[in-house]
Scaffold this motif. Structure first.
Motif, short mmCIF file in Angstrom:
data_model
loop_
_atom_site.label_atom_id
_atom_site.label_comp_id
_atom_site.label_asym_id
_atom_site.label_seq_id
_atom_site.Cartn_x
_atom_site.Cartn_y
_atom_site.Cartn_z
N PRO A 93 0.84 -1.25 -0.04
CA PRO A 93 -0.04 -0.07 0.09
C PRO A 93 0.84 1.33 -0.08
CG PRO A 93 0.24 -0.98 2.31
CD PRO A 93 0.76 -1.85 1.41
N PRO A 121 -0.38 4.79 1.18
CA PRO A 121 -1.62 5.49 1.51
C PRO A 121 -1.59 7.10 0.92
CG PRO A 121 -0.13 5.04 3.22
CD PRO A 121 0.50 4.13 1.96
N CYS A 180 -8.62 10.85 -3.64
CA CYS A 180 -9.74 11.64 -3.19
C CYS A 180 -9.80 13.17 -3.19
CB CYS A 180 -9.69 11.27 -1.68
SG CYS A 180 -10.13 9.44 -1.40
N GLU A 223 -1.17 8.23 -1.83
CA GLU A 223 -1.83 8.13 -3.16
C GLU A 223 -3.34 8.20 -3.25
OE1 GLU A 223 -1.74 3.30 -4.27
OE2 GLU A 223 -0.33 4.73 -5.50
N LYS A 224 -4.08 7.53 -2.06
CA LYS A 224 -5.47 7.62 -1.90
C LYS A 224 -5.90 8.98 -1.54
CE LYS A 224 -5.30 2.62 -0.33
NZ LYS A 224 -5.64 1.82 0.83
#
Length: 292
Positions: free
Chosen positions: A176, A178, A185, A180-181
């Motif tokens: 993962p 995180p 968003c 990039e999330k």
């Protein structure tokens, strides 16, 4: 003839704001390039870069609505630069996770196959700690490598070693990133917002308060993002996660744009930048008290 106050507040301050804003957005470049060269994110905090993307998208949109070139020039370059910074952050998070998994897997391999290996105590201790001095550990391991196998002439031992090494390098694990999330968003939110406002066929005057309010919230997050590390800085007495040049430039940028906001009497510019001018000196003060 324009009054001196008009020239200062409506032209000189936003011009200086443009210059400082672009220097501010470029401030992390050297640190990120160094992180890429060594292959690890280290203590860099990438969270402000995600909000930097949203901040620049919002202000570029707002500059179109109020027809202000200074606002556009202050944020358009930052929007482009933020894309690169966020891509670099996600890449480095991926690299950090891969490195951690490889070290953990190698140590686990040694623990599971102690009968096949004779590990010098010093090397084993460094591996367990994650390799604080990678270069020294590598040199010592290379010097002692002939002693690692108890029976190097046994083809079965060598085949077993090759299989274990292959298992480590081709393992499939979740990696993962995180950061990039968070970026996705924020971008998705702005795309959705702009699309809704457009298809509602609102007038420019109706757009202004909505976009202005959203950008205000985003800018506060951008200015306040470094505050998230203050607790860590105080408890660990290590300020390396606070990028001081960026924070100093943030403060100067907020001051210039607050002055410009008063010049054009735009509260959507005054409020967030005024708060930014108040908030940003706090991380700088903490970082000076707890130098890395």
């Amino acid at each position: 003839m324009l009054a001196p106050s008009v020239i200062v507040l409506e032209y000189i301050c936003p011009l200086l704001g443009c210059i400082v804003a672009n220097i501010m957005f470029a401030a992390p470049l050297q640190s990120v390039r160094h992180a890429i060269s060594v292959g690890t994110l280290g203590s860099l905090n990438p969270t402000p870069w995600a909000f930097m993307t949203g901040n620049c998208i919002g202000w570029v949109t707002y500059s179109y609505l109020i027809n202000n070139l200074f606002l556009l020039l202050a944020n358009a370059p930052g929007l482009i630069l933020s894309v690169w910074l966020n891509m670099a952050a996600a890449k480095l998070q991926y690299s950090d996770r891969i490195s951690h998994n490889m070290r953990s897997s190698f140590v686990q391999l040694l623990d599971d196959n102690r009968k096949s290996f004779r590990i010098p105590h010093g090397v084993e201790q460094r591996l367990a700690l994650g390799g604080d001095d990678d270069e020294a550990a590598e040199n010592q391991q290379s010097n002692q490598r002939p002693a690692l196998l108890t029976n190097t002439n046994d083809p079965h031992t060598f085949t077993h070693l090759r299989k274990m090494a292959l298992d480590i390098t081709i393992q499939k694990t979740s990696i993962p990133a995180p950061h990039e999330k968070v970026v996705v968003c924020i971008v998705a939110f702005y795309v959705t917002l702009i699309s809704i406002l457009y298809f509602l066929q609102l007038t420019i005057e109706q757009w202004k308060p909505i976009v202005g309010f959203i950008v205000n919230i985003n800018l506060l997050f951008f200015y306040g993002a470094p505050l998230s590390t203050i607790y860590t800085v105080i408890t660990t007495r290590d300020s390396s996660s606070i990028h001081r040049p960026t924070m100093v430039l943030n403060t100067a940028n907020a001051v210039f744009w607050t002055a410009f906001g008063f010049g054009v009497l735009d509260w959507f510019i005054i409020v967030p930048n005024g708060l930014g001018a108040i908030l940003d000196p706090n991380p700088v003060s903490v970082s000076m008290l707890h130098r890395a």
